[in-house]
Design a protein around this motif. Sequence first.
Motif, PDB file in Angstrom:
ATOM      1  N   UNK A  37     -92.755  -8.473  38.983  1.00  0.00           N
ATOM      2  CA  UNK A  37     -93.470  -7.974  37.809  1.00  0.00           C
ATOM      3  C   UNK A  37     -93.710  -6.474  37.881  1.00  0.00           C
ATOM      4  N   UNK A  38     -93.969  -5.953  39.078  1.00  0.00           N
ATOM      5  CA  UNK A  38     -94.291  -4.522  39.180  1.00  0.00           C
ATOM      6  C   UNK A  38     -93.059  -3.642  39.035  1.00  0.00           C
ATOM      7  N   UNK A  39     -91.865  -4.239  39.022  1.00  0.00           N
ATOM      8  CA  UNK A  39     -90.644  -3.470  38.763  1.00  0.00           C
ATOM      9  C   UNK A  39     -89.969  -3.903  37.461  1.00  0.00           C
ATOM     10  N   UNK A  40     -90.628  -4.780  36.697  1.00  0.00           N
ATOM     11  CA  UNK A  40     -90.065  -5.236  35.432  1.00  0.00           C
ATOM     12  C   UNK A  40     -88.858  -6.129  35.603  1.00  0.00           C
ATOM     13  N   UNK A  41     -88.800  -6.875  36.701  1.00  0.00           N
ATOM     14  CA  UNK A  41     -87.641  -7.715  37.007  1.00  0.00           C
ATOM     15  C   UNK A  41     -87.957  -9.202  36.941  1.00  0.00           C
ATOM     16  N   UNK A  42     -88.972  -9.570  36.170  1.00  0.00           N
ATOM     17  CA  UNK A  42     -89.310 -10.986  36.050  1.00  0.00           C
ATOM     18  C   UNK A  42     -88.150 -11.778  35.443  1.00  0.00           C
ATOM     19  N   UNK A  43     -87.907 -13.001  35.922  1.00  0.00           N
ATOM     20  CA  UNK A  43     -86.871 -13.847  35.322  1.00  0.00           C
ATOM     21  C   UNK A  43     -87.143 -14.098  33.847  1.00  0.00           C
ATOM     22  N   UNK A  44     -86.091 -14.382  33.119  1.00  0.00           N
ATOM     23  CA  UNK A  44     -86.205 -14.649  31.685  1.00  0.00           C
ATOM     24  C   UNK A  44     -87.180 -15.798  31.425  1.00  0.00           C
ATOM     25  N   UNK A  45     -88.030 -15.618  30.424  1.00  0.00           N
ATOM     26  CA  UNK A  45     -88.990 -16.655  30.062  1.00  0.00           C
ATOM     27  C   UNK A  45     -90.376 -16.421  30.619  1.00  0.00           C
ATOM     28  N   UNK A  46     -90.485 -15.560  31.631  1.00  0.00           N
ATOM     29  CA  UNK A  46     -91.785 -15.239  32.199  1.00  0.00           C
ATOM     30  C   UNK A  46     -92.306 -13.942  31.592  1.00  0.00           C
ATOM     31  N   UNK A  47     -93.604 -13.866  31.404  1.00  0.00           N
ATOM     32  CA  UNK A  47     -94.187 -12.663  30.816  1.00  0.00           C
ATOM     33  C   UNK A  47     -95.323 -12.153  31.701  1.00  0.00           C
ATOM     34  N   UNK A  48     -95.470 -10.830  31.725  1.00  0.00           N
ATOM     35  CA  UNK A  48     -96.520 -10.195  32.523  1.00  0.00           C
ATOM     36  C   UNK A  48     -97.619  -9.669  31.617  1.00  0.00           C
ATOM     37  N   UNK A  49     -98.830  -9.635  32.154  1.00  0.00           N
ATOM     38  CA  UNK A  49     -99.969  -9.050  31.450  1.00  0.00           C
ATOM     39  C   UNK A  49    -100.737  -8.185  32.439  1.00  0.00           C
ATOM     40  N   UNK A  50    -101.721  -7.465  31.936  1.00  0.00           N
ATOM     41  CA  UNK A  50    -102.440  -6.543  32.803  1.00  0.00           C
ATOM     42  C   UNK A  50    -101.722  -5.216  32.883  1.00  0.00           C
ATOM     43  N   UNK A  51    -101.800  -4.572  34.038  1.00  0.00           N
ATOM     44  CA  UNK A  51    -101.219  -3.244  34.188  1.00  0.00           C
ATOM     45  C   UNK A  51    -100.546  -3.102  35.546  1.00  0.00           C
ATOM     46  N   UNK A  52     -99.387  -2.452  35.546  1.00  0.00           N
ATOM     47  CA  UNK A  52     -98.696  -2.085  36.784  1.00  0.00           C
ATOM     48  C   UNK A  52     -98.095  -0.702  36.560  1.00  0.00           C
ATOM     49  N   UNK A  53     -98.734   0.306  37.102  1.00  0.00           N
ATOM     50  CA  UNK A  53     -98.278   1.684  36.910  1.00  0.00           C
ATOM     51  C   UNK A  53     -97.488   2.107  38.136  1.00  0.00           C
ATOM     52  N   UNK A  54     -96.205   2.363  37.930  1.00  0.00           N
ATOM     53  CA  UNK A  54     -95.297   2.760  38.999  1.00  0.00           C
ATOM     54  C   UNK A  54     -94.929   4.226  38.805  1.00  0.00           C
ATOM     55  N   UNK A  55     -95.385   5.071  39.720  1.00  0.00           N
ATOM     56  CA  UNK A  55     -95.127   6.500  39.657  1.00  0.00           C
ATOM     57  C   UNK A  55     -95.467   7.070  38.277  1.00  0.00           C
ATOM     58  N   UNK A  56     -96.606   6.639  37.759  1.00  0.00           N
ATOM     59  CA  UNK A  56     -97.094   7.160  36.486  1.00  0.00           C
ATOM     60  C   UNK A  56     -96.572   6.464  35.246  1.00  0.00           C
ATOM     61  N   UNK A  57     -95.680   5.478  35.405  1.00  0.00           N
ATOM     62  CA  UNK A  57     -95.099   4.769  34.265  1.00  0.00           C
ATOM     63  C   UNK A  57     -95.662   3.354  34.201  1.00  0.00           C
ATOM     64  N   UNK A  58     -96.185   2.967  33.044  1.00  0.00           N
ATOM     65  CA  UNK A  58     -96.676   1.609  32.860  1.00  0.00           C
ATOM     66  C   UNK A  58     -95.488   0.655  32.730  1.00  0.00           C
ATOM     67  N   UNK A  59     -95.379  -0.277  33.670  1.00  0.00           N
ATOM     68  CA  UNK A  59     -94.249  -1.203  33.693  1.00  0.00           C
ATOM     69  C   UNK A  59     -94.458  -2.379  32.742  1.00  0.00           C
ATOM     70  N   UNK A  60     -95.676  -2.907  32.709  1.00  0.00           N
ATOM     71  CA  UNK A  60     -95.955  -4.069  31.863  1.00  0.00           C
ATOM     72  C   UNK A  60     -95.795  -3.689  30.395  1.00  0.00           C
ATOM     73  N   UNK A  61     -94.884  -4.364  29.724  1.00  0.00           N
ATOM     74  CA  UNK A  61     -94.630  -4.088  28.311  1.00  0.00           C
ATOM     75  C   UNK A  61     -93.667  -2.954  28.048  1.00  0.00           C
ATOM     76  N   UNK A  62     -93.154  -2.332  29.110  1.00  0.00           N
ATOM     77  CA  UNK A  62     -92.241  -1.191  28.926  1.00  0.00           C
ATOM     78  C   UNK A  62     -90.870  -1.648  28.467  1.00  0.00           C
ATOM     79  N   UNK A  63     -90.156  -0.764  27.788  1.00  0.00           N
ATOM     80  CA  UNK A  63     -88.770  -1.034  27.400  1.00  0.00           C
ATOM     81  C   UNK A  63     -87.870  -0.899  28.622  1.00  0.00           C
TER      82      UNK A  63
END
Length: 269
Positions: free
Chosen positions: A55-81
């Motif tokens: 989840x913190x790298x945006x690599x969740x398998x298809x069908x799974x969704x993340x919530x909350x916040x994971x900021x990686x080097x200043x970039x918000x991963x959750x919900x990012x394109x």
Amino acid sequence: MTGLQAARLLDVRSLGVAAADGTPLVHEVSLTVEPGERVGLIGESGSGKSLTSFAVTGLLPSGLTASGSAILDGVEVVGARERDLVPLRGRTASVVFQEPLTALDPLMRLGKQVAAPLKRHLGLRGAALRSAVIDALAEVSLPDPERIAKAYPHEISGGQRQRVAIAAALACRPRLLIADEPTTALDVTVQDEILTLLDSLVAERGMALLFVSHDLAVVARMTDRALVLRHGRVVEAGPVETLLSAPTDPYTVELVRSARALDAALEVS
């Protein structure tokens, strides 16, 4: 974002992961990784530790969704394109997965797989690219890297495949390495070799490390601080030395007891 958050390489707050039907798999996980720090995630199969690392790298398998916040080097991963995350993978953070035979493309020569991030992130081509690939394979102590570069995954051993996967992950010198059960599929002797290799490379490069494992002894060897997960929740967290000497949660107590019993059994044998 505060100055403290900006200084952190990874800042995870109240992270959740849910299945397609809404079933929660990870609950309110919070963790931080500072530049150069070594942090462990430990728990049994199904505890949510691997899902957290995906989840913190945006690599969740298809069908799974993340919530909350994971900021990686200043970039918000959750919900990012996806296009906003691609530049982070390989340069800011890289992942070494549990099973290299499935992580590597079985139809592509290994040299091309190591070359891919070098072309994408560093723009290397031609002789410079070929030289960088050989250097990356040599750095993980692979014998005859020229031969390995021309081979397919099934033509080398499991330990060699994992070294290639590590070479590909580290080729662009990321600031954070996420190692998800990187030795589970290997025999004991090869496990030790791979852990020694990772330990030395992380130290030499000053990288941060997020190490995921079910094995408390391995986490204690590789990290300074750890979070214990059970049923998708963090039940205890702190310095590894404290978790080993004075665990407070019953689940952590059992992990420590089991690890010590196994260690004693091995000494007797």
